[in-house]
Design an enzyme around this catalytic site. Structure first.
Site, PDB file in Angstrom:
ATOM      1  N   GLY A  10       1.397 -18.463  -1.236  1.00 42.64           N
ATOM      2  CA  GLY A  10       1.507 -17.542  -2.371  1.00 42.64           C
ATOM      3  C   GLY A  10       2.199 -16.252  -1.958  1.00 42.64           C
ATOM      4  O   GLY A  10       1.813 -15.633  -0.979  1.00 42.64           O
ATOM      5  N   ARG A  71       4.960 -23.758  -0.943  1.00 45.25           N
ATOM      6  CA  ARG A  71       3.841 -24.527  -0.402  1.00 45.25           C
ATOM      7  C   ARG A  71       4.470 -25.862  -0.040  1.00 45.25           C
ATOM      8  O   ARG A  71       5.171 -26.453  -0.863  1.00 45.25           O
ATOM      9  CB  ARG A  71       2.737 -24.691  -1.444  1.00 45.25           C
ATOM     10  CG  ARG A  71       2.214 -23.347  -1.996  1.00 45.25           C
ATOM     11  CD  ARG A  71       0.914 -23.517  -2.730  1.00 45.25           C
ATOM     12  NE  ARG A  71       0.552 -22.350  -3.516  1.00 45.25           N
ATOM     13  CZ  ARG A  71      -0.084 -21.277  -3.026  1.00 45.25           C
ATOM     14  NH1 ARG A  71      -0.420 -21.228  -1.747  1.00 45.25           N
ATOM     15  NH2 ARG A  71      -0.400 -20.258  -3.803  1.00 45.25           N
ATOM     16  N   ASP A 102      -4.224 -18.647   5.599  1.00 48.87           N
ATOM     17  CA  ASP A 102      -4.757 -19.487   6.677  1.00 48.87           C
ATOM     18  C   ASP A 102      -4.191 -20.908   6.671  1.00 48.87           C
ATOM     19  O   ASP A 102      -4.053 -21.530   7.733  1.00 48.87           O
ATOM     20  CB  ASP A 102      -6.288 -19.473   6.702  1.00 48.87           C
ATOM     21  CG  ASP A 102      -6.888 -19.755   5.334  1.00 48.87           C
ATOM     22  OD1 ASP A 102      -6.124 -19.987   4.373  1.00 48.87           O
ATOM     23  OD2 ASP A 102      -8.126 -19.739   5.226  1.00 48.87           O
ATOM     24  N   THR A 125      -1.920 -12.315   1.792  1.00 47.77           N
ATOM     25  CA  THR A 125      -2.425 -13.036   0.616  1.00 47.77           C
ATOM     26  C   THR A 125      -3.318 -12.103  -0.186  1.00 47.77           C
ATOM     27  O   THR A 125      -4.157 -11.409   0.398  1.00 47.77           O
ATOM     28  CB  THR A 125      -3.223 -14.298   0.989  1.00 47.77           C
ATOM     29  OG1 THR A 125      -3.965 -14.732  -0.169  1.00 47.77           O
ATOM     30  CG2 THR A 125      -4.215 -14.082   2.117  1.00 47.77           C
ATOM     31  N   ASP A 127      -5.733 -12.892  -1.771  1.00 48.53           N
ATOM     32  CA  ASP A 127      -7.121 -13.382  -1.755  1.00 48.53           C
ATOM     33  C   ASP A 127      -7.988 -12.663  -0.718  1.00 48.53           C
ATOM     34  O   ASP A 127      -9.215 -12.660  -0.825  1.00 48.53           O
ATOM     35  CB  ASP A 127      -7.148 -14.893  -1.481  1.00 48.53           C
ATOM     36  CG  ASP A 127      -6.362 -15.681  -2.514  1.00 48.53           C
ATOM     37  OD1 ASP A 127      -6.085 -15.117  -3.584  1.00 48.53           O
ATOM     38  OD2 ASP A 127      -6.027 -16.840  -2.244  1.00 48.53           O
ATOM     39  N   ASP A 129      -8.776 -13.504   2.278  1.00 50.87           N
ATOM     40  CA  ASP A 129      -9.790 -14.479   2.711  1.00 50.87           C
ATOM     41  C   ASP A 129      -9.525 -15.046   4.104  1.00 50.87           C
ATOM     42  O   ASP A 129      -9.913 -16.175   4.400  1.00 50.87           O
ATOM     43  CB  ASP A 129      -9.873 -15.621   1.683  1.00 50.87           C
ATOM     44  CG  ASP A 129      -8.543 -16.362   1.541  1.00 50.87           C
ATOM     45  OD1 ASP A 129      -7.527 -15.905   2.103  1.00 50.87           O
ATOM     46  OD2 ASP A 129      -8.520 -17.406   0.875  1.00 50.87           O
ATOM     47  N   ARG A 171      -8.747 -17.460  -5.515  1.00 47.54           N
ATOM     48  CA  ARG A 171      -9.131 -18.818  -5.112  1.00 47.54           C
ATOM     49  C   ARG A 171     -10.644 -18.889  -4.955  1.00 47.54           C
ATOM     50  O   ARG A 171     -11.353 -18.492  -5.867  1.00 47.54           O
ATOM     51  CB  ARG A 171      -8.405 -19.195  -3.817  1.00 47.54           C
ATOM     52  CG  ARG A 171      -7.949 -20.635  -3.786  1.00 47.54           C
ATOM     53  CD  ARG A 171      -7.197 -20.909  -2.510  1.00 47.54           C
ATOM     54  NE  ARG A 171      -5.808 -20.548  -2.597  1.00 47.54           N
ATOM     55  CZ  ARG A 171      -4.846 -21.320  -3.101  1.00 47.54           C
ATOM     56  NH1 ARG A 171      -5.171 -22.504  -3.563  1.00 47.54           N
ATOM     57  NH2 ARG A 171      -3.606 -20.939  -3.169  1.00 47.54           N
TER      58      ARG A 171
END
Ligand code: F6P
Length: 321
Positions: A10, A71, A102, A125, A127, A129, A171
């Site tokens: 992303g 992706r 990741d 990202t 996110d 995360d 996500r």
């Protein structure tokens, strides 16, 4: 020495400042910078090109990534990874900076084990995360976009006595929703990492409405899949007209904030210095811990899973019960 950069997964704000810093910093160190276009897909297809100052003029303020991202299901297959390695060899490149999450770091770890291509991952990202880092590029810009939208939505909700449900991306990670709920003064925060006690929230909100509350803001993380259920709960249990706003891809784009531009510069300098050091080997990621950047072996980063800060969770506990 030649180092290439690619963005993977992303896209997010902060990638372009990182790409600019990469080219400027490499050239200042007598390193030849290369772009790999279209992420891991481009690595397989060989869209690799020498980069120079003109490529990165006027990109600092742009969201997204000028070298584009992808992706890449193809990269899971050995034959495509072998092709990717041969493409790098053709350009004399044996080290790579990767802007991504990741999933991309895992792909590059495998690539290193097979072909010995050194790399440094820069967490990028919205996110937020990635295990071990307190910050990923793009998060600050995204949070500011959510804050701006939430402030505008509160204007509407409070003017017309409504509840509003705002769905954020992330996500499976609730970081964006959690921080946004705290900084927006929301009434309800629904994230995957914590249980929400809707019964006790209903008691509290009904009593506040009797005392004159005129609106309710609920921030819901997409990973909970609770957006529609929260709307129904507000209408049926609280008795308030409700609207939902799914913020979607606006959270991924836009003019990178000062913090994202500065973090991009820091992350890139650490990454390039590490790759230029011939005594180092393997794959690594630059992580941000305790207001400092730090190089960590990729096996460590890829072996853990991100946990939300307990203190942040504690700050939002009244929005969950
Ligand atoms: O990982 C970033 C992210 O924007 C997530 O928050 C979201 O769930 C996902 O990507 C959307 O993926 P795509 O860009 O493939 O639609």
């Amino acid at each position: 020495m030649r180092i290439a950069i690619l963005s993977s997964g992303g896209d997010c704000a902060g990638m372009n400042p990182a790409i600019k810093q990469f080219v400027d910093y490499c050239l200042a160190q007598n390193i030849e910078p290369y772009f790999i276009y279209d992420g891991l897909e481009g690595l397989i297809d060989g869209t690799i090109r020498r980069a120079g100052y003109p490529d990165v003029a006027r990109i600092m303020h742009l969201g997204g990534t000028i070298i584009r991202s992808s992706r890449s299901p193809r990269f899971y297959e050995y034959t495509h990874r072998k092709q990717a390695y041969e493409n790098l060899q053709q350009h004399g490149i044996d080290r790579v900076v990767i802007l991504g999450g990741d999933g991309s770091f895992r792909a590059l770890e495998e690539f290193y084990q097979e072909f010995g291509v050194r790399f440094v991952g820069i967490p990028a990202t919205i996110d937020n995360d990635i295990f071990g880092t307190e910050y990923c590029l793009g998060v600050d810009t995204s949070l500011n976009i959510i804050r701006h939208a939430t402030d505008a939505i509160r204007d509407n909700a409070s003017s017309i006595k409504r509840a509003s449900v705002i769905e954020t991306m992330g996500r499976k990670c609730g970081y964006l929703a959690l921080v946004s709920a705290i900084v927006s003064g929301a009434e309800v925060c629904v994230i995957p990492e914590a249980e929400c006690d809707f019964e006790s929230l209903a008691l509290k909100l009904r009593s506040e409405l009797k005392q004159g509350r005129t609106y309710i803001i609920c921030v819901v993380a997409e990973g909970t899949k609770m957006t529609q259920k929260t709307v129904e709960w507000l209408e049926q249990e609280i008795g308030m007209e409700t609207r939902a706003t799914v913020l979607g891809y606006v959270q991924r784009g836009g003019n990178p904030t000062v913090f994202d531009r500065l973090m991009a510069a820091k992350f890139v300098e650490y990454a390039v210095d590490h790759l230029a050091d011939e005594t180092k080997e393997g794959g690594s990621a630059v992580l941000y811990q305790g207001s400092r950047c730090k190089l960590v072996p990729i096996e460590v980063v890829n072996s853990g899973s991100y946990q939300l800060d307990e203190k942040l969770l504690d700050m939002a506990k009244d929005m969950m019960r």
